[in-house]
Motif scaffolding. Structure first.
Motif, PDB file in Angstrom:
ATOM      1  N   LEU A 191       1.341  -1.214   0.142  1.00 46.73           N
ATOM      2  CA  LEU A 191      -0.276   0.008  -0.097  1.00 46.73           C
ATOM      3  C   LEU A 191       0.698   1.228   0.297  1.00 46.73           C
ATOM      4  CD1 LEU A 191      -3.042   0.613   0.725  1.00 46.73           C
ATOM      5  CD2 LEU A 191      -2.395   0.778   2.890  1.00 46.73           C
ATOM      6  N   LEU A 192       1.538   1.350   0.938  1.00 45.64           N
ATOM      7  CA  LEU A 192       2.729   2.510   1.129  1.00 45.64           C
ATOM      8  C   LEU A 192       3.478   2.494  -0.518  1.00 45.64           C
ATOM      9  CD1 LEU A 192       4.403   2.304   4.561  1.00 45.64           C
ATOM     10  CD2 LEU A 192       2.816   4.476   3.544  1.00 45.64           C
ATOM     11  N   PHE A 193       4.092   1.487  -0.625  1.00 49.77           N
ATOM     12  CA  PHE A 193       4.200   1.046  -2.170  1.00 49.77           C
ATOM     13  C   PHE A 193       3.460   1.716  -3.218  1.00 49.77           C
ATOM     14  CE2 PHE A 193       8.121  -1.871  -1.633  1.00 49.77           C
ATOM     15  CZ  PHE A 193       9.170  -0.973  -1.643  1.00 49.77           C
ATOM     16  N   ALA A 194       2.412   1.498  -3.302  1.00 50.73           N
ATOM     17  CA  ALA A 194       1.592   2.070  -4.238  1.00 50.73           C
ATOM     18  C   ALA A 194       1.321   3.561  -4.765  1.00 50.73           C
ATOM     19  CB  ALA A 194       0.357   1.251  -4.048  1.00 50.73           C
ATOM     20  N   PHE A 195       1.952   4.227  -3.323  1.00 49.82           N
ATOM     21  CA  PHE A 195       1.353   5.495  -3.226  1.00 49.82           C
ATOM     22  C   PHE A 195       2.948   6.607  -3.585  1.00 49.82           C
ATOM     23  CE2 PHE A 195      -1.707   8.157  -0.415  1.00 49.82           C
ATOM     24  CZ  PHE A 195      -2.545   7.224  -0.234  1.00 49.82           C
ATOM     25  N   PRO A 196       3.128   7.104  -4.846  1.00 45.34           N
ATOM     26  CA  PRO A 196       3.709   7.679  -6.049  1.00 45.34           C
ATOM     27  C   PRO A 196       4.011   8.917  -3.443  1.00 45.34           C
ATOM     28  CG  PRO A 196       2.255   8.410  -6.788  1.00 45.34           C
ATOM     29  CD  PRO A 196       1.484   7.559  -5.559  1.00 45.34           C
ATOM     30  N   ALA A 197       5.513   8.395  -3.280  1.00 46.23           N
ATOM     31  CA  ALA A 197       5.949   8.860  -2.488  1.00 46.23           C
ATOM     32  C   ALA A 197       5.501  10.609  -2.087  1.00 46.23           C
ATOM     33  CB  ALA A 197       7.480   8.224  -2.130  1.00 46.23           C
ATOM     34  N   VAL A 198       5.749  11.349  -3.063  1.00 45.37           N
ATOM     35  CA  VAL A 198       5.770  12.684  -3.160  1.00 45.37           C
ATOM     36  C   VAL A 198       4.628  13.449  -3.281  1.00 45.37           C
ATOM     37  CG1 VAL A 198       6.365  14.898  -4.765  1.00 45.37           C
ATOM     38  CG2 VAL A 198       8.026  13.106  -4.750  1.00 45.37           C
ATOM     39  N   LEU A 199       3.374  11.819  -3.966  1.00 46.01           N
ATOM     40  CA  LEU A 199       2.285  12.464  -3.391  1.00 46.01           C
ATOM     41  C   LEU A 199       1.392  12.927  -2.055  1.00 46.01           C
ATOM     42  CD1 LEU A 199       0.213  13.131  -5.310  1.00 46.01           C
ATOM     43  CD2 LEU A 199      -0.481  10.465  -5.814  1.00 46.01           C
ATOM     44  N   SER A 200       2.026  11.420  -1.378  1.00 43.86           N
ATOM     45  CA  SER A 200       1.770  11.167  -0.300  1.00 43.86           C
ATOM     46  C   SER A 200       2.306  12.557   0.539  1.00 43.86           C
ATOM     47  CB  SER A 200       2.468   9.748   0.505  1.00 43.86           C
ATOM     48  OG  SER A 200       1.440   8.978  -0.829  1.00 43.86           O
ATOM     49  N   ALA A 201       3.684  12.735   0.565  1.00 40.28           N
ATOM     50  CA  ALA A 201       4.508  13.862   1.587  1.00 40.28           C
ATOM     51  C   ALA A 201       3.999  14.744   1.296  1.00 40.28           C
ATOM     52  CB  ALA A 201       5.807  13.819   0.509  1.00 40.28           C
ATOM     53  N   ILE A 202       3.564  15.429  -0.344  1.00 37.13           N
ATOM     54  CA  ILE A 202       2.294  16.279  -0.520  1.00 37.13           C
ATOM     55  C   ILE A 202       1.394  16.164   0.613  1.00 37.13           C
ATOM     56  CG2 ILE A 202       0.682  17.709  -2.083  1.00 37.13           C
ATOM     57  CD1 ILE A 202       2.752  17.119  -4.417  1.00 37.13           C
ATOM     58  N   LEU A 203       0.528  15.698   0.084  1.00 40.28           N
ATOM     59  CA  LEU A 203      -0.733  14.862   1.522  1.00 40.28           C
ATOM     60  C   LEU A 203       0.041  15.536   2.873  1.00 40.28           C
ATOM     61  CD1 LEU A 203      -2.620  12.305   0.122  1.00 40.28           C
ATOM     62  CD2 LEU A 203      -3.720  14.272   0.471  1.00 40.28           C
ATOM     63  N   ILE A 204       0.995  14.498   3.216  1.00 37.63           N
ATOM     64  CA  ILE A 204       1.103  15.082   4.517  1.00 37.63           C
ATOM     65  C   ILE A 204       1.805  16.412   5.333  1.00 37.63           C
ATOM     66  CG2 ILE A 204       3.230  14.390   6.632  1.00 37.63           C
ATOM     67  CD1 ILE A 204       2.619  11.347   4.812  1.00 37.63           C
ATOM     68  N   THR A 205       2.163  17.067   4.869  1.00 38.65           N
ATOM     69  CA  THR A 205       2.503  17.816   4.902  1.00 38.65           C
ATOM     70  C   THR A 205       1.533  19.211   4.200  1.00 38.65           C
ATOM     71  OG1 THR A 205       3.898  17.858   2.439  1.00 38.65           O
ATOM     72  CG2 THR A 205       5.001  18.267   4.330  1.00 38.65           C
TER      73      THR A 205
END
Lengths: 314, 274, 328, 499, 332
Positions: free
Chosen positions: B112-126
């Protein structure tokens, strides 16, 4: 085979469900009122309440989530708050930039990396190999957005061969649009190529050490046949996996590179939509991207069957 | 030690990363100029004796900012790798030990974590927590969890199948003792190698996030953010875009090579050949 | 049979095949399916069979590395089949195992001393000096130089590593050692050294062995009794001399005949047996050997023969032996 | 050196405009692509205050009763004129005859009445219903006359009627206004390509047959400084209506294919200060900060010289402006002294929260942090997403300092609201402002609004930095484009292209 | 009567290793006659596989290289052929089968394709013809339902079947010499017996020469006519099988034979010890001036440690690399 399919599709759907729920929940608790953002800072509370009701933002979590998923499943989707149009259409229009960008990047990456990787493997530890490997190390260390900036510096600022960014639109100028994607796709592709080159090389090296390669040589096959028929098909299997995983990386890279080149793609859309609290857009793009990555990997798994018969189960 | 420095990758990597580390440490006590002090009279100056790497749009010394930026990058690397390793190793061990259901669940989680483009999630998180270097580190670290848990799981599962573990079990050692005496020592080398490489990746990732304005916040210098600021000055002051990028590439190259060198020397396969 | 050190009763172990988070296993591999035997004190009991016959699984169940799916293991009359780790502890000292692969059976990151004395840690808190002493003694016993105590496994040759593995097994003074293909990975000249060592240790410590191997000649050399396994079951058990001279099961006969002898005057028979070993996932009905057996008749295809004694010492699972006479 | 160049360009630009406007005779025809940084979130100015909407549609597609001309004066729009009763409460608008909406509907007093009632009503979606709620009575004696009776005198009533919130929509075709706007303006809506552009074409039935000159106008949305520049240089666009990175104006102004104009706008960039939290509740602290800020350097560093320092919350282009920049000249010594008086001899630490979406605000924040640092006020910079800014700073007032541009004209009234996010509560100001709103004569208005500016300047409520420039770049043959931005509109009515 | 098919003279093969140069094959000389089955026996690492690989230029290079010697095949020196000429010989005149049938077949290509491949390149058969021929060969090596198997992939076959496929693949071009490198080591005994008998049948049928490489003296004794014993890169003894097994000369050969447990030898009771060869094989990187076996040899004397033993003839066709003048047993 059918069992396998059913099992994997079930997991796929479950994954998508979890992702959609997570994204929805995250954005639900996100501070910042979309209505306020739409109406600006001087709007009255009354107007705000009216707009919130209109957007359905006053409903409880599960109702909103249900509405959203229901909409997605029936193909309606939600509407962008900012653009007042179906998010689906928005995604399609932005995909017209990100899609070709990603495709061109992959093409760049593959045409650069696979031959280089094979070359390096065949010339292991000789100067050619060391040069190729040196470049891939540099490629791995270079941030793609910096490469993008450098390309702009060289090709746009200094030589003025390309414009420094922007996108005319496919219908306005096909050639111009293609040209606008060239540099960013190259920047994205070159970095990917470094990874794939290294992988192709090591995979090829491993395969070339295999017993069946010795068998193929012992049969008197031409070296070309040995490498490209007996070797490559086996070596490509791990490369393919990484190519699948690279899609996620590529989308991530696209978000940044689209910002470097001001391309109106998905990445920029989601980046801006978060800033503008255009939640329907954010949600659907995130789910879309995650789904794209998962589904592509799912298909990559399947492609194994075509290359590697050992994966073909009864 | 000698076997480490005999390895070219390690040697070059060591030198490159030592320079970065040295720059960072020096900057704690001395920089040519105050990295954040603006000097309107010396804006956008190109390389000179006084400002070897030039100045930026506020007249700040780029060399000083690059030096201070190194601290930032190193901290980001350390913190993210610690987060990823700490949680990842536990999850990986759990997956390897319990197998079947837990394994499947944990590995699906990392899918699941792998599937998320990391930058996208980082954008979400930040965007939830607000852009800051801490949140960026959290976002990056989060994505390291599956990397380390997969690595740990892979090594732990194969180690658990080794006959020496069976031997330990056959003489009555508890599973905890086996983890402590056999599993962890075997995971250590791959973890060190992977950690070094993820350290490099973290520097890249933080640069990317900072470039998007989601990482380190002004006025603290960060290589990525310096690039962001440089972009509109590109035709006037190209050096603003060149040097911070070079610093990133330098550091990442250094730690990557260090990781490769460690892999060459620590990999158990190599030991067996001897 | 009070002299029986260990008794296995109807041991079985099934492994699930396939299946994951949401699905049940698609099939079960019956690796071992209803095996009974006993080993007397001081006896060497050989288990022979081709790959996939379940001999390793059997050995691992005896030392409780695997929990049996069914059946019982009795050690000196105590049922140890379902004991938990703590209850098992005293028995762990009595039953030890030696593995096939001298590479993967030693932790590459531990010194020889640590490896050899690891069993001590499971049963107490020995001092460092004590451990060093024990290790040195054992190393001398198995023919290693005690000076090499601080070395790591990769600094030893294959034969020496196998000696380390044996020393480790001896560390807690066991009464029974399960030796799982202990010499298969070794070269001929080294193999002889280890076989001799095992023989010497048996005499010195009064050990019993369950000796698992695919190589009949090794088993024959070292063991007092031989059991032949085929597809998860024992098809024949007999004292070694009796077995060599009078195999009663067609499979035993074929197996023995197929062994190439280092004697140019003794030619092997032209392949007496065609076909491959069937998969344990989907074993044939009736006698598992019937598809390859030249003597097979209808009953063999429908009914699984039980292991029955033809003499006091000799048991066979074959319908040919129901009344009289052997195969030959 | 840099400062001189900028000064020179400024002088040239100021000189060039009147000449350029008068020298040639406008010609009809042609189309123009205007780059606008932000894409509007819908095209209905009566339901949303977003400036991007007004910029695209106001005066182009929609018109109100009153218009603002390029000098910032109120001129006839759909009303050819208006009379004010002696008590200042009754406005009689004389509506223009023969005005038609783009869909053919007729504009008359009844339509105007409907529009005003819609804005005031219970279910209004208008972002500024308070503009209209001062109206007590609406009468339509005939089709061309609209009589509005106010509850009280409202000095800003005409100003409000000249804003986008007060444009006239057709009674039938209003429902889709967000995506299919229909108005009475010189251009009619053609299409909106989301994420890209809005296209509009000349409306042949416009009440002024002389206007507009252009046949087609496309508003293209490019927010990024470099992309704007690239597009202009590539010839993809004709006008950058607002240059995002002022530093690029420098380069452009050296290129004779283009011209750069630098005018005033209604936007004041201020360092908003939370007047209720310590130590900013102390007037001396705020004044010390005012002394510690070198406004011209801020303009130089942040805007590359393109900007006008201000001393209060009023932009130089707006009537009744009073130059108060001399009130707190840059004087770090005095700032330190004031801090000492206020009880902070060693300064203090505070956090400045900057909205992520505005680069000027991030830059200004950084510059201010450096300047305040020099007098001992250590600022920790925190960048917040726009949504969070609205939520935490604007609504919940969780901040000490922030940095934002207030774009709306005539918005000094926010200081009369003690609940507004910077929480300034001054009886004196509130009274003065109330009086100003009821001022009958121009002289009174000037005096009272001037007093308002002075009070807040003296209280140093916020850090008044500069008025954002109307900084535009266009091809050399673009004529008649407004230099200043006295209202939020990009009025294309009189723009033409030189052949 | 006996015509030489292959003659190897003083072959040396070296490998670069981190520890220095390893001489895997150190002056090997032997020959194979037409129609003869020769066994090459030795423990792991003695250089027997390297010897066979170097004949067809299959030594992985780098790190390996042929450092000297001659390999005459019929009238050509294989070491002097260029790549293309060598390629023409591989699979057509000399073919090989390997130990691991699991890994020696390409997992992603069909059986049919892999068996037909040599026919297509060496005999220029069309694909259809090659497949027909391949099918015939699969039947010949007793693969049931051969036609169906053509489209199968290696993983669908059992180990024994795979080795049959390997044999078919090596045989399709009717080579003059078949090199079988540990062809049965990975197989179970019953399968091993099948494969060995298949190979003997084929050998007789096609009258080819076979070089059988194995560590298993039992296999050699059953199959070969002549046998060579390798130790640490050198052939220490070669003789007819009967001579070697009945009357081994070299102390290493003797040790080897005595250390194998033999079925039926148990009669003497349970405490029979096997003969041991003490010590271990010296590392290949080590330069040994004298006899390489000297330090493990009970009969070694000073000369053995100082001077490399020359090859001497014990009897007709029985050669030994040893300084002992007489049969060790007779001597002591």
């Amino acid at each position: 085979m059918r069992r396998y399919l059913i099992k994997n599709i079930t997991i796929l759907i479950l994954l998508l469900f979890i992702i959609s729920l997570t994204v929805f929940a995250i954005l639900f608790v996100l501070p910042g009122d979309p209505a306020q953002i739409i109406l600006g800072i001087n709007a009255t509370p009354e107007t705000l309440a009216n707009l919130r009701a209109e957007l359905g933002l006053d409903q409880p979590f599960w109702v909103q989530y249900g509405h959203w998923i229901g909409g997605l499943l029936t193909g309606h989707g939600s509407r962008s708050i900012n653009y007042d149009m179906p998010v689906y259409d928005l995604i399609v229009s932005r995909l017209a930039v990100t899609g070709p960008l990603a495709l061109m990047a992959i093409v760049f990456a593959v045409i650069i990396s696979i031959p280089l990787g094979i070359y390096a493997a065949q010339h292991q530890n000789r100067p050619g190999d060391l040069i190729v490997m040196g470049f891939t190390q540099l490629g791995l260390a270079t941030p793609e957005f910096w490469l993008g900036i450098l390309l702009i510096l060289i090709f746009a600022v200094k030589w003025r061969l390309f414009s420094a960014g922007g996108f005319p639109g496919w219908d306005v100028s096909f050639g111009g649009s293609l040209k606008a994607l060239l540099l960013p796709a190259f920047a994205l592709g070159v970095i990917r190529a470094s990874i794939i080159t290294r992988l192709t090389r090591s995979s090829m090296l491993e395969v070339l050490r295999e017993d069946y390669i010795r068998t193929a040589r012992a049969k008197g096959l031409k070296e070309r046949t040995v490498v490209y028929v007996h070797g490559l098909k086996n070596a490509l299997i791990p490369v393919l996996t990484i190519l699948g995983l690279q899609l996620g990386q590529l989308l991530a890279g696209a978000i940044i590179i689209e910002n470097v080149y001001y391309l109106p793609g998905l990445g920029r859309l989601v980046f801006q939509a978060i800033g503008q609290r255009d939640l329907p857009v954010v949600r659907e793009i995130v789910v879309f991207m995650a789904a794209a990555v998962i589904i592509v990997n799912f298909f990559v798994d399947f492609t194994y069957a075509f290359i590697d018969p050992r994966f073909r189960k009864r | 030690m000698k076997r480490f420095f005999g390895n070219k990758n390690f040697l070059v990597g060591f030198i490159l990363s030592a320079v970065v580390l040295g720059m960072a440490l020096t900057s704690l006590v001395w920089t040519p100029y105050d990295a954040n002090s603006m000097n309107p009279r010396h804006r956008l100056e190109s390389s000179s004796f006084h400002h070897p790497l030039g100045t930026d749009q506020y007249g700040r010394d780029i060399l000083s900012r690059v030096m201070v930026g190194a601290v930032n990058s190193i901290v980001v690397g350390l913190v993210t790798v610690s987060i990823g390793m700490g949680i990842g190793v536990l999850l990986g061990l759990a997956a390897a030990y319990f197998g079947r259901f837990a394994d499947e669940a944990i590995m699906r989680f990392s899918d699941l974590l792998f599937a998320f483009p990391a930058v996208l999630s980082a954008i979400l998180i930040t965007s939830i927590l607000g852009p800051s270097v801490i949140n960026a580190m959290f976002a990056i670290g989060l994505f390291y969890i599956p990397i380390f848990s997969r690595l740990t799981r892979a090594v732990a599962t194969t180690t658990w199948k080794r006959e020496y573990v069976a031997a330990a079990r056959a003489c009555g050692r508890s599973e905890w003792a086996i983890v402590g005496r056999h599993i962890l020592p075997n995971i250590l080398s791959p973890l060190i190698i992977q950690g070094t490489i993820q350290f490099a990746v973290a520097i890249l990732a933080e640069a990317g996030l900072s470039y998007l304005g989601l990482g380190t916040q002004p006025p603290d210098p960060s290589w990525g953010r310096m690039l962001n600021e440089a972009q509109t000055f590109m035709d006037m002051a190209p050096w603003m875009a060149i040097f911070p990028g070079l610093a990133i590439a330098w550091a990442v190259l250094g730690f990557n090579l260090l990781g490769d060198g460690l892999r060459d020397t620590l990999d158990p396969k190599m030991v067996r050949v001897r | 049979m009070s002299s029986d050190l260990i008794i296995a009763r109807d041991l079985a172990r099934y492994f699930p095949l396939g299946g994951g988070l949401f699905t049940k296993p698609t099939a079960w591999v019956k690796a071992v399916d209803g095996v009974s035997f006993s080993v007397r004190k001081g006896e060497s009991f050989g288990v022979v069979g081709e790959s996939g016959c379940g001999k390793t699984t059997l050995g691992q169940m005896i030392v409780r590395l695997l929990e049996p799916t069914a059946g019982q293991v009795l050690f000196k009359g105590d049922d140890i089949t379902h004991l938990n780790r703590r209850e098992l502890s005293p028995f762990r000292q009595k039953i030890q195992i030696i593995f096939q692969d001298p590479y993967s059976s030693l932790d590459p990151r531990m010194t020889v001393t640590s490896i050899i004395t690891e069993p001590l840690l499971a049963h107490g808190k020995p001092t460092k000096a004590h451990r060093r002493q024990v290790a040195a003694d054992l190393m001398k016993k198995v023919g290693l130089r005690p000076d090499d105590q601080k070395k790591f496994p990769h600094e030893f040759s294959g034969g020496q590593r196998q000696r380390i593995g044996i020393a480790r097994a001896l560390c807690v003074r066991p009464e029974l050692i399960v030796a799982d293909e202990p010499v298969s990975a070794l070269d001929v000249s080294i193999q002889a050294q280890v076989i001799n060592l095992l023989g010497d240790l048996r005499d010195e410590f009064g050990l019993s062995y369950i000796f698992i191997s695919h190589d009949i000649s090794v088993v024959e050399h070292i063991c007092d009794r031989i059991a032949v396994m085929y597809l998860g079951g024992i098809v024949e058990v007999a004292p070694t001399e009796l077995f060599i001279s009078d195999q009663r099961h067609p499979y035993s006969a074929t197996l023995l005949a197929a062994v190439p002898r280092p004697d140019p005057n003794h030619r092997i028979q032209p392949a007496a047996m065609e076909g491959d070993v069937p998969s344990p996932i989907d074993p044939p009905p009736g006698c598992p050997f019937h598809p390859r057996c030249e003597h097979a008749f209808d009953r063999c295809r429908n009914e699984k023969p039980k292991l029955i004694n033809v003499t006091d010492e000799h048991a066979v699972a074959c319908f040919l032996n129901d009344g009289q006479g052997g195969v030959k | 050196m840099m400062k001189k160049t900028i000064g020179l360009i400024l002088a040239l630009a100021l000189m060039a405009i009147p000449v350029a406007a008068g020298a040639d005779t406008p010609v009809r025809g042609g189309s123009m692509i205007v780059c606008q940084p932000a894409e509007p979130p819908g095209l209905d100015p009566t339901s949303n205050t977003a400036a991007a909407i007004d910029r695209v549609v106001y005066s182009n597609i929609y018109e109100g009763l009153v218009k603002v001309n390029r000098k910032g004066e109120f001129t006839p729009g759909l009303a050819t004129g208006w009379d004010l009763s002696a008590d200042g409460k009754v406005y009689t608008f004389h509506l223009r005859k023969g005005v038609k909406f783009h869909n053919g509907e007729v504009f008359n007093a009844e339509v105007a009445k409907w529009n005003l009632e819609r804005a005031m009503g219970e279910k209004t979606v208008n972002a500024h219903p308070e503009f209209f709620r001062g109206i007590a009575k609406i009468e339509t004696p005939d089709a061309d006359t609209l009589v509005l009776t106010l509850k009280d005198v409202d000095a800003l009533f005409i100003a409000h009627m000249a804003e986008g919130d007060a444009v006239m929509l057709p009674m039938k075709g209003y429902a889709d206004a967000k995506s299919n706007p229909i108005g009475t303006g010189p251009f009619k809506f053609v299409k909106w390509v989301r994420g890209d552009s809005v296209t509009m074409a000349r409306f042949d039935g416009y009440w002024n047959p002389e206007r507009p000159y252009l046949d087609k106008v496309v508003f293209k949305f490019i927010g990024d400084a470099s992309a704007q520049l690239a597009a202009l240089k590539a010839g993809d666009i004709d006008v950058i209506s607002s240059i995002a990175a002022p530093e690029s104006a420098m380069t452009l102004s050296k290129d004779n294919r283009f011209k750069v104009t630098f005018g005033t706008s209604t936007s004041e960039v201020i360092m908003s200060t939370n007047n209720k939290v310590k130590p900013f509740d102390n007037k001396k602290v705020r004044q010390a900060m005012a002394y510690a800020i070198d406004r011209q350097t801020v303009v130089d560093l942040v805007m590359f010289g393109y900007g006008t320092p201000i001393g209060s919350h009023w932009s130089p282009g707006t009537p009744y402006y009073k130059d108060l920049t001399g009130k707190f000249p840059y004087n770090p010594e005095k700032a330190k002294a004031l801090l000492k008086e206020a009880g902070y001899p060693d300064g203090f630490s505070a956090t400045i929260k900057l909205p992520a979406i505005y680069s000027y605000s991030k830059r200004a924040g950084e510059v201010i942090a450096d300047m305040l640092g020099k007098v001992g006020i250590k600022l920790k910079v925190e960048i917040v997403e726009w949504g969070q800014w609205i939520d935490r700073i604007f609504k919940k007032k969780e901040f000490e300092l922030t940095m934002i541009g207030h774009a709306e004209p005539w918005d000094i009234g926010i200081y009369a609201n003690p609940n507004y996010y910077f929480q300034y509560d001054s009886k004196e100001f509130q009274d003065t402002y109330a009086k100003a709103l009821k001022a009958a004569t121009e002289a009174q208005k000037a005096a009272l609004f001037g007093k308002c500016q002075e009070i807040i300047a003296d209280d140093a409520v916020n850090g008044y930095l500069f008025s954002a420039p109307a900084l535009r770049a266009m091809k050399a043959n673009v004529m008649g484009f407004w230099k200043n931005a006295p209202t939020i509109a990009l009025d294309m009515t009189e723009v033409w292209r030189k052949k | 009567m006996s015509r030489r098919l292959l003659e190897i003279e003083n072959l040396c093969v070296e490998f670069d290793t981190p520890e220095g140069i390893a001489r895997a094959v150190d002056g090997v000389t032997f020959h194979i006659d037409v129609g003869e089955t020769v066994g090459l026996v030795g423990e792991s690492g003695c250089g027997k596989s390297v010897t066979s690989l170097s004949m067809l230029g299959l030594i992985p290079s780098p790190p390996g290289r042929v450092a000297g010697g001659r390999i005459r095949f019929e009238d050509r020196d294989l070491l002097e052929l260029d790549k293309e000429q060598l390629r023409q010989i591989r699979g057509r005149e000399v073919s090989m089968i390997f130990q691991e049938p699991m890994t020696s077949l390409n997992p992603v290509l069909t059986i049919g394709r892999q068996v037909a491949e040599p026919l297509m390149i060496h005999r220029q058969l069309s694909k259809a013809d090659a497949w027909d021929e391949a099918c015939r060969w699969l039947e010949f090596v007793k693969i049931p339902a051969a036609e169906k198997r053509l489209n199968d992939y290696p993983h669908q076959l059992s180990g024994g079947m795979r080795q049959r496929v390997m044999i078919a693949m090596a045989m399709v071009c009717r080579p003059k010499l078949l090199i079988a490198d540990e062809p049965t080591t990975a197989l179970d005994v019953t399968i091993q017996a099948q494969i060995l008998s298949l190979m003997s049948g084929l050998k007789k049928e096609f009258d080819m020469s076979v070089l059988l490489i194995t560590h298993d003296l039992g296999v050699i004794a059953q199959v070969a006519r002549r046998v060579m014993v390798m130790y640490a890169g050198q052939i220490v003894e070669q003789a007819l099988v009967t001579d070697l097994f009945n009357d081994p000369f070299h102390p290493y050969t003797r040790g080897l034979l005595e250390s194998i447990p033999k079925i039926g030898s148990r009669g003497q009771g349970r405490n029979v010890r096997l003969a041991e060869i003490p010590g271990t094989v010296p590392p290949l990187t080590e330069t040994i001036t004298g006899c390489k076996f000297a330090r493990r040899c009970r009969h070694a004397f000073d000369r053995c440690r100082e001077e490399r033993p020359a090859v001497s003839s014990v009897s007709e066709g029985h050669e030994v690399r040893c300084w002992l003048k007489q049969h060790p047993e007779k001597r002591s």
